[in-house]
Write an enzyme that holds these catalytic residues in place. Structure first.
Site, PDB file in Angstrom:
ATOM      1  N   ASP A  62      -5.973  -4.368 -17.252  1.00  0.00           N
ATOM      2  CA  ASP A  62      -5.057  -3.397 -17.872  1.00  0.00           C
ATOM      3  C   ASP A  62      -5.488  -2.886 -19.244  1.00  0.00           C
ATOM      4  O   ASP A  62      -4.635  -2.531 -20.062  1.00  0.00           O
ATOM      5  CB  ASP A  62      -3.636  -3.998 -17.994  1.00  0.00           C
ATOM      6  CG  ASP A  62      -3.093  -4.442 -16.651  1.00  0.00           C
ATOM      7  OD1 ASP A  62      -3.475  -3.855 -15.622  1.00  0.00           O
ATOM      8  OD2 ASP A  62      -2.278  -5.380 -16.634  1.00  0.00           O
TER       9      ASP A  62
ATOM     10  N   GLY B  62       0.786  -1.226   0.000  1.00  0.00           N
ATOM     11  CA  GLY B  62       0.000   0.000   0.000  1.00  0.00           C
ATOM     12  C   GLY B  62       0.822   1.282   0.000  1.00  0.00           C
ATOM     13  O   GLY B  62       0.398   2.294   0.558  1.00  0.00           O
ATOM     14  N   SER B  63       1.986   1.253  -0.688  1.00  0.00           N
ATOM     15  CA  SER B  63       2.795   2.489  -0.703  1.00  0.00           C
ATOM     16  C   SER B  63       2.127   3.579  -1.547  1.00  0.00           C
ATOM     17  O   SER B  63       2.216   4.767  -1.213  1.00  0.00           O
ATOM     18  CB  SER B  63       4.225   2.226  -1.178  1.00  0.00           C
ATOM     19  OG  SER B  63       4.272   2.019  -2.565  1.00  0.00           O
ATOM     20  N   ASN B  64       1.444   3.193  -2.633  1.00  0.00           N
ATOM     21  CA  ASN B  64       0.708   4.206  -3.416  1.00  0.00           C
ATOM     22  C   ASN B  64      -0.402   4.808  -2.564  1.00  0.00           C
ATOM     23  O   ASN B  64      -0.604   6.024  -2.549  1.00  0.00           O
ATOM     24  CB  ASN B  64       0.110   3.582  -4.676  1.00  0.00           C
ATOM     25  CG  ASN B  64       1.105   3.537  -5.815  1.00  0.00           C
ATOM     26  OD1 ASN B  64       1.383   4.562  -6.428  1.00  0.00           O
ATOM     27  ND2 ASN B  64       1.662   2.365  -6.080  1.00  0.00           N
TER      28      ASN B  64
ATOM     29  N   HIS C 211      -0.551   0.907 -13.027  1.00  0.00           N
ATOM     30  CA  HIS C 211       0.213  -0.245 -13.519  1.00  0.00           C
ATOM     31  C   HIS C 211       1.667   0.204 -13.697  1.00  0.00           C
ATOM     32  O   HIS C 211       1.915   1.292 -14.224  1.00  0.00           O
ATOM     33  CB  HIS C 211      -0.373  -0.720 -14.855  1.00  0.00           C
ATOM     34  CG  HIS C 211       0.279  -1.959 -15.351  1.00  0.00           C
ATOM     35  ND1 HIS C 211      -0.034  -3.210 -14.860  1.00  0.00           N
ATOM     36  CD2 HIS C 211       1.266  -2.154 -16.270  1.00  0.00           C
ATOM     37  CE1 HIS C 211       0.712  -4.120 -15.468  1.00  0.00           C
ATOM     38  NE2 HIS C 211       1.509  -3.501 -16.325  1.00  0.00           N
TER      39      HIS C 211
ATOM     40  N   GLU D 243       5.184   6.379  -9.759  1.00  0.00           N
ATOM     41  CA  GLU D 243       3.762   6.072  -9.533  1.00  0.00           C
ATOM     42  C   GLU D 243       3.164   6.992  -8.477  1.00  0.00           C
ATOM     43  O   GLU D 243       2.084   7.552  -8.660  1.00  0.00           O
ATOM     44  CB  GLU D 243       3.592   4.613  -9.064  1.00  0.00           C
ATOM     45  CG  GLU D 243       3.916   3.578 -10.103  1.00  0.00           C
ATOM     46  CD  GLU D 243       3.693   2.162  -9.570  1.00  0.00           C
ATOM     47  OE1 GLU D 243       2.737   1.941  -8.811  1.00  0.00           O
ATOM     48  OE2 GLU D 243       4.484   1.273  -9.917  1.00  0.00           O
TER      49      GLU D 243
ATOM     50  N   ASN E  54      -6.815   2.417 -11.811  1.00  0.00           N
ATOM     51  CA  ASN E  54      -5.758   1.467 -11.444  1.00  0.00           C
ATOM     52  C   ASN E  54      -4.429   2.071 -11.845  1.00  0.00           C
ATOM     53  O   ASN E  54      -4.353   2.865 -12.781  1.00  0.00           O
ATOM     54  CB  ASN E  54      -5.947   0.142 -12.188  1.00  0.00           C
ATOM     55  CG  ASN E  54      -4.894  -0.887 -11.811  1.00  0.00           C
ATOM     56  OD1 ASN E  54      -4.584  -1.069 -10.628  1.00  0.00           O
ATOM     57  ND2 ASN E  54      -4.328  -1.550 -12.797  1.00  0.00           N
TER      58      ASN E  54
ATOM     59  N   LYS F 216      -7.036  -8.692  -7.180  1.00  0.00           N
ATOM     60  CA  LYS F 216      -8.245  -9.416  -7.559  1.00  0.00           C
ATOM     61  C   LYS F 216      -9.016  -8.611  -8.598  1.00  0.00           C
ATOM     62  O   LYS F 216      -8.873  -7.382  -8.664  1.00  0.00           O
ATOM     63  CB  LYS F 216      -9.144  -9.600  -6.333  1.00  0.00           C
ATOM     64  CG  LYS F 216      -8.503 -10.423  -5.244  1.00  0.00           C
ATOM     65  CD  LYS F 216      -8.559 -11.887  -5.607  1.00  0.00           C
ATOM     66  CE  LYS F 216      -7.856 -12.728  -4.568  1.00  0.00           C
ATOM     67  NZ  LYS F 216      -7.709 -14.112  -4.951  1.00  0.00           N
TER      68      LYS F 216
HETATM   69  C1  GRF Z   1       2.457  -0.979  -7.841  1.00  0.00           C
HETATM   70  O1  GRF Z   1       3.640  -1.206  -8.529  1.00  0.00           O
HETATM   71  C2  GRF Z   1       1.295  -0.815  -8.812  1.00  0.00           C
HETATM   72  O2  GRF Z   1       1.692  -0.308 -10.037  1.00  0.00           O
HETATM   73  C3  GRF Z   1       0.806  -2.223  -8.977  1.00  0.00           C
HETATM   74  O3  GRF Z   1       0.971  -2.814  -7.715  1.00  0.00           O
HETATM   75  C4  GRF Z   1       2.025  -2.167  -7.016  1.00  0.00           C
HETATM   76  C5  GRF Z   1       1.460  -1.757  -5.685  1.00  0.00           C
HETATM   77  O4  GRF Z   1       2.449  -1.249  -4.849  1.00  0.00           O
HETATM   78  N1  GRF Z   1      -0.547  -2.244  -9.470  1.00  0.00           N
HETATM   79  P1  GRF Z   1       2.057  -0.614  -3.463  1.00  0.00           P
HETATM   80  O5  GRF Z   1       1.266  -1.656  -2.699  1.00  0.00           O
HETATM   81  O6  GRF Z   1       1.284   0.627  -3.719  1.00  0.00           O
HETATM   82  O7  GRF Z   1       3.390  -0.359  -2.807  1.00  0.00           O
END
Ligand code: GRF
Length: 203
Positions: A149, A11-13, A108, A178, A106, A90
């Site tokens: 995707d 969950g870093s994003n 990617h 990202e 999403n 999922k």
């Molecule tokens: C990211 O690289 C995103 O592009 C992909 O899954 C990864 C999730 O990373 N869909 P995080 O859990 O946000 O660190």
């Protein structure tokens, strides 16, 4: 603009977006976090941030239809405007996809349509980029449809492949891109500078 997150792992994003909401860089509210993985870093982060969070998976709901309904009900109960898939492993069910059509994003870790689709996740994406001898890669934010995707691309950020890159070093650099891209695109959506069919900014 209320954000609902679905995340399976670290969950870093999600955290980068939450931090941006807290600092005021992003004019949005993290409303709810759902994970299919009870042990995920995303749920630990949600607990720490005191954001409503739920483990919803095949373990909590044995039928896919009931799980889909539970996810949708949770998003609606928290008045989510935009659904963010932040490393969600999922597929979403039909009811959630229909109700939030045009409002599910999403991210990617490659420049779609290259290096997308089934099996293209995590480190595999970066391994494939290096194996194909690409000079650049990056991050893509796209709308979510029933296929992996393939939804409309909202934004991309390029990242150079550097001589000596390993899948891990590339993954780390792309992940930074990202985080920056997600925050900025969400702010543009909040301000009505980017329009997605499922959300109308009230600017
Ligand atoms: C990211 O690289 C995103 O592009 C992909 O899954 C990864 C999730 O990373 N869909 P995080 O859990 O946000 O660190």
């Amino acid at each position: 603009m209320k954000l609902g997150f679905l995340a399976s792992h670290g969950g870093s994003n999600m955290q980068a977006i939450i931090d941006a909401c807290k600092s005021g860089e992003l004019n949005a509210t993290p409303a709810v976090i759902i994970s299919n993985n009870a042990e995920s870093g995303a749920l630990a982060k949600a607990r720490y941030e005191a954001i409503p969070h739920y483990h919803l998976s095949g373990k909590t709901h044995s039928s896919p239809e009931q799980l889909d309904q539970a996810i949708l009900d949770t998003l609606l109960a928290h008045q989510v405007d935009i659904v963010i898939l932040a490393g969600y492993m999922k597929k979403l069910g039909e009811q959630t996809l229909n109700r939030y059509a045009g409002a599910i994003l999403n991210i990617h870790p490659a420049l779609l349509p290259k290096f997308g689709g089934q099996g293209m996740y995590g480190i595999h994406v970066h391994e494939a980029v290096l194996a194909a001898d690409e000079h650049e890669t990056g991050a893509t934010i796209h709308l979510v449809t029933e296929e992996y995707d393939t939804g409309a691309i909202i934004a991309q950020e390029k990242v150079r492949v550097i001589h000596g890159d390993t899948p891990k070093s590339l993954q780390d650099r792309v992940l930074k891109a990202e985080h920056a891209l997600f925050k900025s695109i969400l702010q543009n959506i909040a301000e009505g500078k980017i329009c997605i069919s499922g959300y109308k900014a009230d600017y």
